[in-house]
Design an enzyme around this catalytic site. Structure first.
Site, PDB file in Angstrom:
ATOM      1  N   GLY A   1      24.608  32.998  30.761  1.00  0.00           N
ATOM      2  CA  GLY A   1      23.098  33.357  31.759  1.00  0.00           C
ATOM      3  C   GLY A   1      23.054  32.592  32.432  1.00  0.00           C
ATOM      4  N   CYS A   2      23.241  32.555  34.350  1.00  0.00           N
ATOM      5  CA  CYS A   2      23.497  31.261  34.422  1.00  0.00           C
ATOM      6  C   CYS A   2      22.882  29.840  34.601  1.00  0.00           C
ATOM      7  CB  CYS A   2      22.972  32.325  36.098  1.00  0.00           C
ATOM      8  SG  CYS A   2      21.580  32.570  36.838  1.00  0.00           S
ATOM      9  N   ASN A   3      21.537  30.642  34.407  1.00  0.00           N
ATOM     10  CA  ASN A   3      20.843  28.334  34.156  1.00  0.00           C
ATOM     11  C   ASN A   3      21.073  28.127  33.035  1.00  0.00           C
ATOM     12  OD1 ASN A   3      19.261  30.052  36.740  1.00  0.00           O
ATOM     13  ND2 ASN A   3      17.256  30.281  34.890  1.00  0.00           N
ATOM     14  N   ALA A   4      21.757  28.974  31.917  1.00  0.00           N
ATOM     15  CA  ALA A   4      22.168  28.548  30.474  1.00  0.00           C
ATOM     16  C   ALA A   4      23.344  27.859  31.187  1.00  0.00           C
ATOM     17  CB  ALA A   4      22.092  29.145  29.592  1.00  0.00           C
TER      18      ALA A   4
ATOM     19  N   THR B   1      24.234  26.134  33.391  1.00  0.00           N
ATOM     20  CA  THR B   1      24.342  25.035  34.476  1.00  0.00           C
ATOM     21  C   THR B   1      24.074  24.079  33.324  1.00  0.00           C
ATOM     22  OG1 THR B   1      23.708  26.552  36.058  1.00  0.00           O
ATOM     23  CG2 THR B   1      23.083  24.031  36.711  1.00  0.00           C
TER      24      THR B   1
END
Length: 342
Positions: A148-151, A153
Site C-alpha cells: 500500500g502507498c501509505n504502508a 511511506t
C-alpha cells in the site's frame, strides 16, 4: 534483451502511470492493455496525455492472450486480482498492485478486507513488494505483492528504527497526509472538486485503515513481538503525494544516523541533513523517497518525516522496480527520472 509485458487495469491511475514510465524503459515492451470498462478504446482516448505513444488498444481480460508475455502488471481493484491471477498461465511472472496478496495470513486478510481469500495457495507464495527490504526474495519470485502507498511511506521511515531498537515500540504515532489519487479513478461523491477542495479531513480514524494490517505484519515480524502503532490518515486536496510524520521516543541524532546508514546505498531513498525536512513537491512524479529527522522540544522525542509520490514510488514505480529485479534487469532501469517541479 527486451521483455514483453501486459498491464491489466490500464484505464486506472496506476495503469496510466505504468505506461508513462515504461514508455522510456529500454527493456520493457507493452504488448497488451486491459480495461474492461474502456474496452475497444485507445489509450489516447482514455488518457490524452499518452496519445504520443504507439500502444495496443484496450481490451477485456478475457480477450487477452498471454502467449509471449513475460510479465503481467495487475493494476485491478482489490478483491479482483485473486481470481484473475490464479487463472494466468504458469510461465508468466506477476506484479500485483492491489491489496490482494499483501497479507501472508489468510485470517488477517479476512479480518481487514471482510471476506475470505480466494487464492490462499498463491497468497502463501507471494513476496511482499517493499523492494529495499525484500530484494533477494523478489528477484526469485513469480508473484510479488505491491505494498500500500501509505504502508510504504510509513515503513520507510520506521522499519530501520524498529530493527535497530533505537525507538520505543509502544508509543509510535504516525500522522499521514495522502493525495486524492490514492483513492483511485472511480467516481466518489467525497472526491468531487466541490467536496474536496479548500478542505482537509481525517478518514479511517481509530485504527480502521486497512494498511494497518501491513504495519502490524511487518513491524511485528521485525521486532519479534506484537507492535501496534497509532495511525491516522488524512485526505489532502492534492493530486499526488504522501507526507508521513512519525512521532517517536528516542534520540534524534541516533535516529538520523540509523536511517542514514540504512539507506546509504539505496538509489531511491535520500535521508536529508539532520534538521531538514522534506516536501511532497520535491518527489512529485518520481521514484524517490525523502526522509527528514528533527529533534522535538521534549527531551528524548523525535519527529521523522517521509515523503513520496503515491502513484510512483508508492505504487507503479515500485512495481517496475520489482519487475526489474524479477527479470534480471538493473533495478534502476527506467526509474531515474527527475521529479517534476513545481
Amino acid at each position: 534483451m527486451t521483455y514483453n509485458v501486459a498491464i491489466l487495469g490500464a484505464s486506472g491511475y496506476t495503469g496510466a502511470e505504468l505506461v508513462r514510465i515504461i514508455a522510456t524503459h529500454s527493456s520493457l515492451n507493452i504488448v497488451g492493455l486491459s480495461g474492461n470498462s474502456k474496452a475497444g478504446q485507445s489509450m489516447a482516448q482514455v488518457f490524452p496525455h499518452l496519445r504520443h505513444l504507439d500502444l495496443p488498444v484496450l481490451t477485456t481480460i478475457e480477450d487477452m492472450t498471454f502467449d509471449g508475455v513475460d510479465l503481467v502488471f495487475c493494476a485491478l481493484p482489490h478483491a479482483t486480482s485473486q481470481r484473475v491471477i490464479s487463472e494466468l498461465p504458469a510461465h508468466v511472472k506477476i506484479v500485483d498492485l492491489s491489496a490482494d496478496f499483501r497479507l501472508r495470513d489468510p485470517e488477517a486478510y479476512e479480518a481487514w478486507y471482510g471476506q475470505p481469500h480466494a487464492a490462499t495457495e498463491l497468497q502463501e507464495s507471494a513476496v511482499y513488494g517493499l523492494t529495499e527490504f525484500y530484494r533477494d526474495e523478489i528477484a526469485k519470485a513469480r508473484l510479488v505483492a505491491g505494498t500500500g502507498c501509505n504502508a510504504a511511506t510509513g515503513q520507510y521511515i520506521l522499519r530501520p528504527l524498529i530493527a535497530a531498537g533505537v525507538i520505543g515500540l509502544d508509543d509510535i504515532i504516525l500522522d499521514l497526509k495522502a493525495a486524492v489519487s490514492g483513492a483511485g479513478r472511480s467516481l466518489k461523491e467525497n472526491l468531487l472538486h466541490a467536496e474536496l477542495s479548500e478542505g482537509y479531513s481525517a478518514y479511517a480514524v481509530g485504527g480502521t485503515h486497512r494498511h494497518l494490517g501491513e504495519f502490524d505484519q511487518e513491524f511485528s515480524a521485525i521486532a519479534g513481538r506484537p507492535v501496534q502503532i497509532q495511525f491516522t490518515p488524512h485526505l489532502m486536496p492534492a493530486n499526488r503525494g504522501i507526507l508521513a510524520t512519525a512521532y517517536v521516543s528516542g534520540d534524534a541524532a541516533t535516529i538520523h544516523q540509523t536511517l542514514t546508514a540504512a539507506y546509504d546505498a539505496e538509489p531511491f531513498i535520500d535521508v536529508l541533513p539532520k534538521g531538514e525536512y522534506p516536501s511532497v513537491k520535491q518527489v512529485r512524479a518520481s521514484n524517490f523517497c525523502h526522509i527528514g529527522v528533527v529533534a522535538d522540544r521534549i527531551e528524548s522525542r523525535a519527529i521523522v518525516i517521509g515523503v513520496l509520490d503515491n502513484l510512483t514510488k508508492g505504487s507503479s514505480g515500485q512495481a517496475i522496480q520489482n519487475a526489474n529485479l524479477m527479470l534480471g534487469l538493473p533495478e534502476t532501469e527506467g526509474l531515474m527520472m527527475a521529479p517534476v517541479y513545481p
